[in-house]
Design a protein around this motif. Sequence first.
Motif, PDB file in Angstrom:
ATOM      1  N   SER A  18       0.826  -1.202   0.000  1.00 50.59           N
ATOM      2  CA  SER A  18       0.000   0.000   0.000  1.00 50.59           C
ATOM      3  C   SER A  18       0.856   1.247   0.000  1.00 50.59           C
ATOM      4  N   SER A  20      -0.289   3.944   1.297  1.00 48.42           N
ATOM      5  CA  SER A  20      -0.861   4.771   2.357  1.00 48.42           C
ATOM      6  C   SER A  20       0.169   5.058   3.429  1.00 48.42           C
ATOM      7  N   SER A  27      -5.665   6.537   4.844  1.00 53.39           N
ATOM      8  CA  SER A  27      -5.760   6.479   3.394  1.00 53.39           C
ATOM      9  C   SER A  27      -6.958   5.644   2.981  1.00 53.39           C
ATOM     10  N   SER A  28      -7.501   5.934   1.802  1.00 55.50           N
ATOM     11  CA  SER A  28      -8.638   5.168   1.302  1.00 55.50           C
ATOM     12  C   SER A  28      -8.195   3.915   0.567  1.00 55.50           C
ATOM     13  N   THR A  29      -6.897   3.615   0.570  1.00 56.86           N
ATOM     14  CA  THR A  29      -6.377   2.412  -0.075  1.00 56.86           C
ATOM     15  C   THR A  29      -5.869   1.434   0.977  1.00 56.86           C
ATOM     16  N   SER A  31      -3.986  -2.357   1.152  1.00 48.60           N
ATOM     17  CA  SER A  31      -3.339  -3.388   0.341  1.00 48.60           C
ATOM     18  C   SER A  31      -3.733  -4.769   0.856  1.00 48.60           C
ATOM     19  N   LYS A  53     -15.856  -1.307  -1.800  1.00 51.90           N
ATOM     20  CA  LYS A  53     -15.617   0.117  -2.082  1.00 51.90           C
ATOM     21  C   LYS A  53     -16.911   0.919  -1.967  1.00 51.90           C
ATOM     22  N   THR A  59     -10.555   1.518  -1.419  1.00 49.86           N
ATOM     23  CA  THR A  59     -10.042   0.830  -2.595  1.00 49.86           C
ATOM     24  C   THR A  59      -9.092  -0.269  -2.122  1.00 49.86           C
ATOM     25  N   GLU A  61      -6.242  -2.697  -2.981  1.00 52.71           N
ATOM     26  CA  GLU A  61      -5.158  -2.889  -3.939  1.00 52.71           C
ATOM     27  C   GLU A  61      -4.601  -4.297  -3.715  1.00 52.71           C
TER      28      GLU A  61
END
Length: 417
Positions: A18, A20, A27-29, A31, A53, A59, A61
């Motif tokens: 990630s 982030s 963070s919106s991500t 991993s 999501k 999100t 990843e």
Amino acid sequence: MLATAGVAALPSLAGCSSSSSGGGGSSSTVSFGSNAAVPEPKGAYQSLFAAAKKATGLTVEVNWVDHNTFQQNITTYLQGNPQDVFNWFAGERCQYFAAQGLASNVDDVWSVIGGSYSDAMKAQSKGADGHYYFVPFDYYPWAVFYSKSLWSAKGYSAPSTWDEFITLAQKMKTDGLIPLAFTDKDGWPAMGTFDYLNMRLNGYQFHIDLMRTGQGWNSSQVAAVFDQWRQLIPYYSPGFLGLTWQEGAAQLLNKQAGMMVLGLDQIGTIFTGAKADDLGFFPFPEINPTYGQDSVEAPIDGFMVCKSPKNRTGAVKLLEYLGTAGAQQTWLGSNPADIATASGVDTTKYTAPQTAAISLINSAKNLSQFMDRDTLPSFADPVMLPAIQQFLSSPNNVSSLLSGIDAQAKTIFSTTG
């Protein structure tokens, strides 16, 4: 061979993380390290993460890795630069990495999702220290699978005892079928057969003690397991040591084979669409009347968080969502090969095999997790995987085989325990 393959595959396993910030970053991500690189269940995960999501704004990843590579490299992966969240297994496998300090506790997730889980599921999700380290997502039984339409055409009926099982295999061979689609190129599929033979002959407690303590491998009880197993080899797929489980499942799907010992999680990805309800199964047959068919192999899959996630806040938020019945319903809509772990899932949407799986698991007195989950990782794949393949290649040399297993078990369990 496995070690060499593992080193070569390692970069792909740890090569995505990630972006982030910080362990508590927002963070919106998030991993995610996945062991589901094959088309299914990869497609089901993609649907799940799209739904995640929408529900959470996160999100996901994903670093997609094939199942075998992921398992062979998991320790090195977790010691390096792992994703925030990763696929893993309940029970001993969860507890092992928790004890090694390679995973974060997820007590905060369980304060939100706990009401949707049984005490048994909760117990399988805790480390030895009593903290939660695992979020269960799906589980499934191992059984003896078959094509309902083939059996109907041939007039076969499900055996409940070993003698009936062998008689049916002989009949199938006479009918020009491969009685048992057995394939062990990858090594791990044969572990399920060992587990059932051991539990049917020696009982659940003996089996679990053997897995968790490493004591008793060079015993008459374990020798009897391999003696029993030897009776099945003449009914196996030709060239089975060079075939993958997918090739064996295709033999069943194409009505070339009559039966297969496998997990619903695997074979349910082969019998799909209109053919899903053609998949039938029965419990592994009774051998010792003392134990009957009282134990079922039912591995629990789910998720863990690495020791230092780059986005801890996002990881918790994602797991809170994945622990809901709604998330698991989304997954099962694309992957009807498992059963949800959370309560509240609409079981009327289950396929016939899923519904039958619930009945099988609920009828069991004992549930095992699978050899490579019930014992130490340092023992299961490095020792037992090649040992079982050696037996299948040379089934009349059990005494020296068990002596070797026993010696390695004593060393590994004494240094690890």
